[in-house]
Design a protein around this motif. Structure first.
Motif, PDB file in Angstrom:
ATOM      1  N   LEU A   1      -0.722 -12.479  21.031  1.00 57.53           N
ATOM      2  CA  LEU A   1      -1.357 -11.299  21.624  1.00 57.53           C
ATOM      3  C   LEU A   1      -1.031 -11.219  23.114  1.00 57.53           C
ATOM      4  N   PRO A   2      -0.727 -10.030  23.605  1.00 60.21           N
ATOM      5  CA  PRO A   2      -0.410  -9.863  25.041  1.00 60.21           C
ATOM      6  C   PRO A   2      -1.620 -10.179  25.920  1.00 60.21           C
ATOM      7  N   GLN A   3      -1.354 -10.527  27.154  1.00 60.00           N
ATOM      8  CA  GLN A   3      -2.432 -10.781  28.106  1.00 60.00           C
ATOM      9  C   GLN A   3      -3.236  -9.500  28.346  1.00 60.00           C
ATOM     10  N   GLY A   4      -4.519  -9.650  28.549  1.00 60.08           N
ATOM     11  CA  GLY A   4      -5.383  -8.493  28.764  1.00 60.08           C
ATOM     12  C   GLY A   4      -5.991  -7.951  27.484  1.00 60.08           C
ATOM     13  N   ILE A   5      -5.510  -8.423  26.314  1.00 61.50           N
ATOM     14  CA  ILE A   5      -6.078  -8.012  25.033  1.00 61.50           C
ATOM     15  C   ILE A   5      -7.199  -8.972  24.664  1.00 61.50           C
ATOM     16  N   HIS A   6      -8.377  -8.449  24.423  1.00 60.27           N
ATOM     17  CA  HIS A   6      -9.532  -9.277  24.087  1.00 60.27           C
ATOM     18  C   HIS A   6      -9.669  -9.364  22.566  1.00 60.27           C
ATOM     19  N   ALA A   7      -9.288 -10.491  21.997  1.00 56.13           N
ATOM     20  CA  ALA A   7      -9.496 -10.732  20.568  1.00 56.13           C
ATOM     21  C   ALA A   7     -10.951 -11.144  20.364  1.00 56.13           C
ATOM     22  N   THR A   8     -11.702 -10.370  19.598  1.00 56.01           N
ATOM     23  CA  THR A   8     -13.141 -10.615  19.459  1.00 56.01           C
ATOM     24  C   THR A   8     -13.527 -11.107  18.073  1.00 56.01           C
TER      25      THR A   8
ATOM     26  N   LEU B   1      -4.816  -1.774  25.624  1.00 56.71           N
ATOM     27  CA  LEU B   1      -4.404  -1.798  24.220  1.00 56.71           C
ATOM     28  C   LEU B   1      -3.007  -1.223  24.000  1.00 56.71           C
ATOM     29  N   LYS B   2      -2.487  -0.473  24.938  1.00 55.61           N
ATOM     30  CA  LYS B   2      -1.130   0.044  24.806  1.00 55.61           C
ATOM     31  C   LYS B   2      -0.096  -1.071  24.727  1.00 55.61           C
ATOM     32  N   ALA B   3      -0.455  -2.258  25.212  1.00 57.23           N
ATOM     33  CA  ALA B   3       0.466  -3.398  25.141  1.00 57.23           C
ATOM     34  C   ALA B   3       0.730  -3.830  23.703  1.00 57.23           C
ATOM     35  N   LEU B   4      -0.067  -3.339  22.740  1.00 56.75           N
ATOM     36  CA  LEU B   4       0.111  -3.689  21.332  1.00 56.75           C
ATOM     37  C   LEU B   4       1.203  -2.866  20.654  1.00 56.75           C
ATOM     38  N   GLN B   5       1.621  -1.789  21.257  1.00 54.92           N
ATOM     39  CA  GLN B   5       2.626  -0.916  20.646  1.00 54.92           C
ATOM     40  C   GLN B   5       3.952  -1.646  20.486  1.00 54.92           C
ATOM     41  N   GLN B   6       4.577  -1.400  19.343  1.00 57.72           N
ATOM     42  CA  GLN B   6       5.914  -1.929  19.037  1.00 57.72           C
ATOM     43  C   GLN B   6       5.929  -3.434  18.768  1.00 57.72           C
ATOM     44  N   LEU B   7       4.788  -4.057  18.542  1.00 60.93           N
ATOM     45  CA  LEU B   7       4.791  -5.475  18.182  1.00 60.93           C
ATOM     46  C   LEU B   7       5.065  -5.612  16.686  1.00 60.93           C
TER      47      LEU B   7
ATOM     48  N   TYR C   1       0.836  -1.195   0.000  1.00 62.34           N
ATOM     49  CA  TYR C   1       0.000   0.000   0.000  1.00 62.34           C
ATOM     50  C   TYR C   1       0.878   1.255   0.000  1.00 62.34           C
ATOM     51  N   SER C   2       0.315   2.344  -0.488  1.00 60.73           N
ATOM     52  CA  SER C   2       1.066   3.599  -0.532  1.00 60.73           C
ATOM     53  C   SER C   2       1.332   4.134   0.870  1.00 60.73           C
ATOM     54  N   SER C   3       0.463   3.853   1.805  1.00 63.06           N
ATOM     55  CA  SER C   3       0.662   4.265   3.197  1.00 63.06           C
ATOM     56  C   SER C   3      -0.130   3.334   4.103  1.00 63.06           C
ATOM     57  N   TYR C   4       0.261   3.301   5.372  1.00 62.40           N
ATOM     58  CA  TYR C   4      -0.387   2.436   6.351  1.00 62.40           C
ATOM     59  C   TYR C   4      -0.786   3.273   7.563  1.00 62.40           C
ATOM     60  N   LEU C   5      -1.983   3.038   8.048  1.00 64.06           N
ATOM     61  CA  LEU C   5      -2.450   3.750   9.233  1.00 64.06           C
ATOM     62  C   LEU C   5      -1.968   3.048  10.500  1.00 64.06           C
ATOM     63  N   ASN C   6      -1.572   3.832  11.463  1.00 67.07           N
ATOM     64  CA  ASN C   6      -1.209   3.317  12.780  1.00 67.07           C
ATOM     65  C   ASN C   6      -1.837   4.226  13.820  1.00 67.07           C
ATOM     66  N   ASP C   7      -2.948   3.770  14.376  1.00 71.32           N
ATOM     67  CA  ASP C   7      -3.695   4.575  15.348  1.00 71.32           C
ATOM     68  C   ASP C   7      -3.311   4.269  16.791  1.00 71.32           C
ATOM     69  N   LEU C   8      -2.324   3.415  16.988  1.00 78.24           N
ATOM     70  CA  LEU C   8      -1.939   3.093  18.366  1.00 78.24           C
ATOM     71  C   LEU C   8      -1.472   4.324  19.155  1.00 78.24           C
ATOM     72  N   PRO C   9      -0.743   5.281  18.542  1.00 85.64           N
ATOM     73  CA  PRO C   9      -0.374   6.485  19.299  1.00 85.64           C
ATOM     74  C   PRO C   9      -1.574   7.303  19.773  1.00 85.64           C
TER      75      PRO C   9
END
Length: 322
Positions: free
Chosen positions: A202-209, A301-307, A164-172
């Protein structure tokens, strides 16, 4: 004496003619009234019979129309569920109305309204797109989509085989959000993984739905394409029952659900599911899961940063905890 008798005959004849006319008139009107009564009764019986037959046939057709929708909902729509359908009948045709709502943790967000016309002749519901098409907004050069009923963001996804020409990263963006919110976020992976691999990653505490399945063939993938909307994807809810964590959905169950839709009476859903089924099976051994929808608070959800396996992350709906 004969003269007297002769004089009486005209009067008797006149009397008899008048009586006979009255009798004939009465008989005529009785016949008319009888015919009107019979016609009315027959008309009422035909009307009631036609009404009951029309209702019976439309009822059968209505359930034939709603069943594919319910089956298709098992393989599409991250965190989306159907409300109870309502049927409206007219002569030889009807309309199915239902609402969709989104579940974020244990909170409900109204999401979509659908009207599906159907008729006895075709025997299936016509597929009409509701408000899930969304409203497109330019956000810093990137196209974002918002649900036009709730105003919430719609998630976007990026296939790992497409450049893709660009990728979104909304974690910040999590740093700017409130603590008292449940947040939905769509994650796109760098490649395909199995369900067990995703759960370990996936880190603990993250709910995969909801898990995004790779339902694409090489012919349908093009570099430079636009990211994919959540409503366009095939995948499955983490659990077979809403608000229950006792019955986990497996990859095999998802494939069975795809097969059920591919055999359903709605040709539109059946054809699309059939193509998706072939692609999903071809990716099953190497890993069919190419993305996931997760929910939780901002701190979770901050546990997802830098994965490293997360290729893109887009924000979805949010809802107050209280």
């Amino acid at each position: 004496m004969n003269e007297y008798r002769n004089e009486q005959h005209p009067h008797e004849e006149a009397f008899n003619d008048e009586s006979m006319n009255k009798i004939f008139q009465k008989a005529k009107w009785r016949s008319v009234f009888r015919n009107i009564l019979i016609s009315g009764v027959v008309s009422i019986l035909v009307f009631c019979g036609g009404y009951l037959l029309n209702s019976y046939l439309l009822s059968k057709t209505a359930w034939k129309a709603v069943t594919p929708l319910e089956l298709n909902k098992r393989i599409t729509g991250p965190n989306l569920y159907m409300d109870k359908p309502q049927f409206h009948f007219s002569l030889l045709r009807g309309t199915l109305e239902y609402q969709e709502f989104k579940m974020i943790e244990n909170r409900v967000i109204p999401w979509d309204d659908h009207k599906v016309p159907f008729d006895i002749i075709r025997g299936e519901g016509e597929v009409l797109h509701g408000s899930s098409m969304g409203v497109q907004v330019n956000d810093g050069g990137d196209a974002r989509f918002y649900n036009d009923r709730s105003g919430e963001r719609q998630m976007l996804f990026y296939h790992p085989s497409v450049i893709y020409s660009s990728y979104l990263n909304d974690l910040p963006l999590l740093n700017r959000m409130r603590d008292d919110q449940y947040i939905e976020m769509g994650l796109s992976f760098d490649k395909g993984y199995t369900l067990s691999q995703v759960d370990r990653m996936l880190p603990q505490g993250i709910h995969a739905t909801w898990y995004w399945a790779d339902s694409y063939s090489r012919d349908t993938l093009k570099n430079g394409a636009e990211p994919l909307r959540a409503e366009e994807l095939y995948g499955f809810q983490a659990y077979t029952e809403r608000l229950s964590d006792s019955n986990r959905t497996t990859e095999e169950q998802f494939i069975k659900n795809l097969e059920a839709v591919a055999k359903c009476t709605n040709s539109y859903y059946a054809e699309n599911a059939g193509r998706a089924l072939a692609s999903v099976k071809s990716h099953q051994q190497s890993g069919m899961i190419i993305g996931v929808v997760v929910t939780g608070t901002k701190n979770q959800l901050k546990a997802l940063q830098q994965l490293s396996f997360i290729k893109a992350a887009t924000l979805g709906a949010t809802v107050d905890i209280y």
